[in-house]
Design a protein around this motif. Structure first.
Motif: not given
Length: 150
Positions: A47-50, A59-62, A79-82, A84-91
């Protein structure tokens, strides 16, 4: 009758001579150094690497994110789902291409960057190696990555 073969000091199959072994052990050990630094931030190493990629390029595309991190969609998606659930990113769907998902940082994701700035110096300190050695290692590993990337 012949006796057991004495392994020569140049035996190509000596475990200690294998690049794959050295890389695997070094990778596990270095990632383990990150774990206690990342836990208070609520991040795993992947997740840190993301987050590093997004702090630099959002912003980046998936698809772009997967290419940048050299991760397949099946690995990147959870990784992205977690995150996003943690409130750090938005897809969200890219308004210019409904098939593509755009990944952006939330305010909380942006704010986490300030805390993450402490990570690299802490890792360097824990490794106890001169910065010049780490820079040479990084350059050598970058060459290996280029040589092994299709």
């Amino acid at each position: 009758m012949t006796g057991p073969v004495d392994p020569s000091p140049q035996d190509l199959l000596d475990l200690e001579r294998q690049v794959c072994f050295a890389l695997a052990v070094a990778s596990r050990n270095v990632i383990a150094l990150y774990r206690p630094l990342l836990e208070p931030m609520g991040l795993t190493h992947p997740q840190y690497l993301v987050m590093l990629a997004l702090w630099q390029h959002a912003p980046l595309s998936v698809r772009e994110l997967g290419h940048l991190l050299q991760l397949d969609p099946g690995t990147l998606s959870p990784l992205l789902k977690r995150l996003e659930a943690g409130g750090l990113i938005r897809r969200q769907r890219n308004p210019h291409d409904e098939r593509a998902l755009a990944v952006t940082l939330t305010d909380a994701g942006q704010e986490l960057r300030a805390e993450a700035l402490k990570i690299p110096p802490a890792v360097v300190e824990r490794l106890g190696l001169p910065l010049e050695n780490l820079e040479r290692l990084h350059a050598a590993l970058t060459e290996v990555i280029k040589a092994t990337t299709p």
